[in-house]
Design an enzyme around this catalytic site. Sequence first.
Site, short mmCIF file in Angstrom:
data_model
loop_
_atom_site.label_atom_id
_atom_site.label_comp_id
_atom_site.label_asym_id
_atom_site.label_seq_id
_atom_site.Cartn_x
_atom_site.Cartn_y
_atom_site.Cartn_z
N ASP A 115 28.34 41.00 36.14
CA ASP A 115 28.64 42.20 35.35
C ASP A 115 28.63 43.45 36.23
OD1 ASP A 115 28.97 44.12 33.43
OD2 ASP A 115 27.10 43.72 32.36
N ASP A 322 35.65 47.12 34.20
CA ASP A 322 34.69 46.29 33.49
C ASP A 322 35.08 44.82 33.63
OD1 ASP A 322 32.42 45.80 31.88
OD2 ASP A 322 33.72 45.53 30.15
#
Length: 439
Positions: A115, A322
């Site tokens: 992430d 992202d």
Amino acid sequence: MYIMLQFPTVSVAKTSKLSGFSMDLIHQDSFESPFYDSSVNQSELVERAIFRSSSRLSHLKSLLKLPNNDALLQLHNNAGKEIYSTEAAIMASKGEFLMEFSIGTPPVKQWAIFDIGSDVVWTQCSKCINWFNCFKQTKSKFNPKKSSSFRPILCESLTCQQLGPEINCSGAKRKCKYHLKYDDNTISFGELATETFKLGNTSLPGMVFGCSNNNVGVFQKTSVGIVGLGNGPHSLVSQLQLRNGMGGRFSYCLTDTSNKKERSKVSFGANAILSSEGSISTPLVLSVPGDYYFVTLEAISVNNRGFPFMIGSHEKGNIMFDSGSSLSFLPKDMYQQLESILIKEIQDTPIPLSTSRHLQLCYKYRDNFEFPTIMFHFSGGAELALQMRNTIFIYGDHMCLAIAPTSDPLALFGNKLQSETMIGFDIDNGRVSFTPNYC
């Protein structure tokens, strides 16, 4: 409200002989994933990815203190049962790609979400304070009492103080504990500590991580933890930069789940690919507050028909990278302009889907369908051409645009648009590079 600042150049002294390393990444829905479910069809996989993307957007808005005007998408399968309930914002369910690593002495294998939008390395630990306050996971939990290299961090340490308002300390000589609470009333309690991590063949002693043992919320059994690659002081990248002397460099290439020949990869330090033949680059922008990676999108063109980025066009850092969202999101006005130009260029009749609020532009699937090339124009003259494989979801007998509108000014550059492109982050020099077709 959030402010964008140009990321400064940082000088990092070499303190370790470790120069760099690389690791495979596995999509959590791919056949190689430890959580692979062969009973789930392609349409259901897209639905799962869409839900995670919608939930992810809401999570990021809460972290950036933005108003959350987009309701979470509730998806149902053919039997009318909800596929996912509301999940915890800090949990690994809100992501797409998994990283395998081991923790402790002796080592315990873990699978956690890769992430770049998180600044923490975190895993659920045993034993829980209350059995009903930990989520069920199918893989082994890490038990710190069985590890000889586990070292709690004390409240008085700088490492603990960097947690800011999340600190839950009752005395300087006490263990550093954290208390995280999110807008969906999810709460996680844990202990900050150092431990030996093994990533691939690379051993990293003394890594700071969160050992969570009290979680209140609804979680998935596939959740294990998070390996954050944001720019916060406790992220994997920052720890490698400041403690292991590798510099603030990492790159990754995310392959499509159908690509069985090439695995997704992430590389750190000297192994990171920041430039190659055909590379382009643009300035990196860091959000304040927050530790997220932004760039400046100046325009979008479709088959050479362009328009400016209307919302935030005069601000640096108007679109966020992202890895945890498959969908990309554009502010509503921007999206409507893009959709209008695409409809004119395609010259076919769009087919609305009643089953999905986010898949707004869809067409009937056919083998000879040609979707226009979408060009993203970033600051500094970087132009990234996005082909059909980057911009379309196959959803049953439909082909749908993998970009959705959002009612707030947070734009997300999701992993579908990033796929099959080597993306390099040079934090020291404040640049992001793109090398298409380099996985």
